[in-house]
Write a protein that holds these residues in place. Structure first.
Motif, PDB file in Angstrom:
ATOM      1  N   ARG A  33       0.792  -1.236   0.000  1.00 34.21           N
ATOM      2  CA  ARG A  33       0.000   0.000   0.000  1.00 34.21           C
ATOM      3  C   ARG A  33       0.826   1.289   0.000  1.00 34.21           C
ATOM      4  O   ARG A  33       0.561   2.206   0.752  1.00 34.21           O
ATOM      5  N   GLY A  34       1.855   1.345  -0.823  1.00 37.30           N
ATOM      6  CA  GLY A  34       2.582   2.598  -1.006  1.00 37.30           C
ATOM      7  C   GLY A  34       3.781   2.814  -0.121  1.00 37.30           C
ATOM      8  O   GLY A  34       4.498   3.785  -0.290  1.00 37.30           O
ATOM      9  N   ILE A  35       4.031   1.949   0.874  1.00 34.08           N
ATOM     10  CA  ILE A  35       5.165   2.122   1.782  1.00 34.08           C
ATOM     11  C   ILE A  35       5.942   0.820   1.864  1.00 34.08           C
ATOM     12  O   ILE A  35       5.378  -0.248   2.079  1.00 34.08           O
ATOM     13  N   LEU A  36       7.257   0.923   1.699  1.00 31.84           N
ATOM     14  CA  LEU A  36       8.150  -0.217   1.871  1.00 31.84           C
ATOM     15  C   LEU A  36       9.017   0.068   3.093  1.00 31.84           C
ATOM     16  O   LEU A  36       9.616   1.136   3.183  1.00 31.84           O
ATOM     17  N   THR A  37       9.073  -0.844   4.026  1.00 29.64           N
ATOM     18  CA  THR A  37       9.852  -0.634   5.242  1.00 29.64           C
ATOM     19  C   THR A  37      10.901  -1.737   5.360  1.00 29.64           C
ATOM     20  O   THR A  37      10.593  -2.908   5.237  1.00 29.64           O
ATOM     21  N   GLU A  38      12.136  -1.311   5.584  1.00 28.62           N
ATOM     22  CA  GLU A  38      13.223  -2.254   5.843  1.00 28.62           C
ATOM     23  C   GLU A  38      14.056  -1.657   6.976  1.00 28.62           C
ATOM     24  O   GLU A  38      14.792  -0.698   6.777  1.00 28.62           O
ATOM     25  N   GLY A  39      13.892  -2.207   8.185  1.00 26.93           N
ATOM     26  CA  GLY A  39      14.555  -1.633   9.360  1.00 26.93           C
ATOM     27  C   GLY A  39      14.011  -0.236   9.610  1.00 26.93           C
ATOM     28  O   GLY A  39      12.807  -0.033   9.701  1.00 26.93           O
ATOM     29  N   LYS A  40      14.909   0.754   9.695  1.00 29.18           N
ATOM     30  CA  LYS A  40      14.483   2.142   9.910  1.00 29.18           C
ATOM     31  C   LYS A  40      14.242   2.885   8.603  1.00 29.18           C
ATOM     32  O   LYS A  40      13.784   4.007   8.593  1.00 29.18           O
ATOM     33  N   LYS A  41      14.582   2.245   7.500  1.00 23.68           N
ATOM     34  CA  LYS A  41      14.437   2.883   6.190  1.00 23.68           C
ATOM     35  C   LYS A  41      13.027   2.668   5.652  1.00 23.68           C
ATOM     36  O   LYS A  41      12.518   1.564   5.645  1.00 23.68           O
ATOM     37  N   ARG A  42      12.420   3.756   5.205  1.00 24.20           N
ATOM     38  CA  ARG A  42      11.086   3.683   4.598  1.00 24.20           C
ATOM     39  C   ARG A  42      11.152   4.304   3.216  1.00 24.20           C
ATOM     40  O   ARG A  42      11.675   5.387   3.043  1.00 24.20           O
ATOM     41  N   ASP A  43      10.594   3.588   2.260  1.00 25.02           N
ATOM     42  CA  ASP A  43      10.493   4.087   0.892  1.00 25.02           C
ATOM     43  C   ASP A  43       9.024   4.224   0.535  1.00 25.02           C
ATOM     44  O   ASP A  43       8.187   3.457   0.998  1.00 25.02           O
ATOM     45  N   LEU A  44       8.733   5.219  -0.272  1.00 20.16           N
ATOM     46  CA  LEU A  44       7.389   5.402  -0.808  1.00 20.16           C
ATOM     47  C   LEU A  44       7.402   4.953  -2.257  1.00 20.16           C
ATOM     48  O   LEU A  44       8.385   5.149  -2.959  1.00 20.16           O
ATOM     49  N   TYR A  45       6.330   4.352  -2.704  1.00 25.41           N
ATOM     50  CA  TYR A  45       6.275   3.948  -4.096  1.00 25.41           C
ATOM     51  C   TYR A  45       4.914   4.270  -4.684  1.00 25.41           C
ATOM     52  O   TYR A  45       3.931   4.424  -3.976  1.00 25.41           O
ATOM     53  N   GLN A  46       4.919   4.382  -5.986  1.00 21.83           N
ATOM     54  CA  GLN A  46       3.708   4.659  -6.750  1.00 21.83           C
ATOM     55  C   GLN A  46       3.680   3.721  -7.941  1.00 21.83           C
ATOM     56  O   GLN A  46       4.702   3.469  -8.566  1.00 21.83           O
ATOM     57  N   THR A  47       2.525   3.192  -8.229  1.00 19.65           N
ATOM     58  CA  THR A  47       2.335   2.325  -9.390  1.00 19.65           C
ATOM     59  C   THR A  47       1.310   2.984 -10.302  1.00 19.65           C
ATOM     60  O   THR A  47       0.268   3.435  -9.834  1.00 19.65           O
ATOM     61  N   ASN A  48       1.637   3.074 -11.581  1.00 18.99           N
ATOM     62  CA  ASN A  48       0.706   3.639 -12.563  1.00 18.99           C
ATOM     63  C   ASN A  48       0.620   2.718 -13.767  1.00 18.99           C
ATOM     64  O   ASN A  48       1.639   2.272 -14.282  1.00 18.99           O
ATOM     65  N   THR A  49      -0.592   2.448 -14.196  1.00 24.31           N
ATOM     66  CA  THR A  49      -0.787   1.720 -15.435  1.00 24.31           C
ATOM     67  C   THR A  49      -1.023   2.756 -16.516  1.00 24.31           C
ATOM     68  O   THR A  49      -1.912   3.586 -16.408  1.00 24.31           O
ATOM     69  N   GLY A  50      -0.169   2.726 -17.521  1.00 24.96           N
ATOM     70  CA  GLY A  50      -0.230   3.753 -18.544  1.00 24.96           C
ATOM     71  C   GLY A  50      -0.657   3.221 -19.888  1.00 24.96           C
ATOM     72  O   GLY A  50      -1.251   2.146 -20.004  1.00 24.96           O
TER      73      GLY A  50
END
Length: 195
Positions: free
Chosen positions: A130-147
């Motif tokens: 659901r838009g957030i990737l967590t690995e330890g203290k690191k958090r990444d945001l992601y977006q998926t688009n179908t074009g």
């Protein structure tokens, strides 16, 4: 700044496999004949598939095939286009401000057809997160688009870098607010002492 076309070659086929083509770059007759043979081979492969879009990679090119329809959805012919991977990468150039970022293009079948890759991340995991990737203290945001053309784009940026780009604007807005607030207080005090 130099720019280059995303579509460097285009071939339009009728139902009888006759075609017209155009290319952004000049080529010798031998090179052009080899490209025509490759595009005809790719078009034949596409027609054997039961897919809306067909992609293949060839060096720095991402080649795409699709069907052309008329207003009644009857098949008019087919189109094959050669897309420059470097030009596609340039579309994602603004992501460089995040220092570490990743992006991937996938076709409708889940094959990766371009991008920087998603190190340590399986695309299948993204739907679960659901838009957030967590690995330890690191958090990444992601977006998926179908074009268009059945392509799916996945973009990942570090969460802490997201606010770096808006911080200068936020600080400016905050400064203007504080200055306006102080001027308003001084004006109220001045008017109240005058009365």
């Amino acid at each position: 700044e130099e720019t280059y076309p995303v579509v460097s070659e285009i071939y339009v086929f009728n139902k009888k496999q006759r075609f017209a083509w155009s290319s952004f770059y000049p080529a010798t007759m031998a090179v052009q004949q080899a490209r025509e043979k490759e595009m005809i081979r790719m078009m034949e492969e596409y027609q054997r598939q039961d897919q809306t879009f067909y992609y293949q990679q060839s060096g720095n090119l991402l080649e795409l095939c699709f069907t052309l329809y008329d207003e009644n959805m009857d098949i008019l012919g087919y189109c094959a286009a050669a897309l420059e991977k470097e030009s596609i990468s340039n579309i994602f150039e603004p992501l460089k401000k995040y220092e570490s970022y990743y992006w991937v293009l996938q076709d409708g079948g889940g094959r990766e057809v371009g991008g920087s890759g998603l190190p340590g991340i399986k695309v299948s995991q993204l739907a679960e997160r659901r838009g957030i990737l967590t690995e330890g203290k690191k958090r990444d945001l992601y977006q998926t688009n179908t074009g268009s053309f059945g392509l799916i784009v996945y973009m990942v940026i570090p969460e802490e870098k997201l606010y770096i780009t808006i911080k200068p604007m936020f600080m400016l807005a905050w400064s203007v607010f504080l200055f306006t607030f102080l001027v308003l207080i001084l004006a109220i005090l001045y008017v109240s002492f005058k009365m």
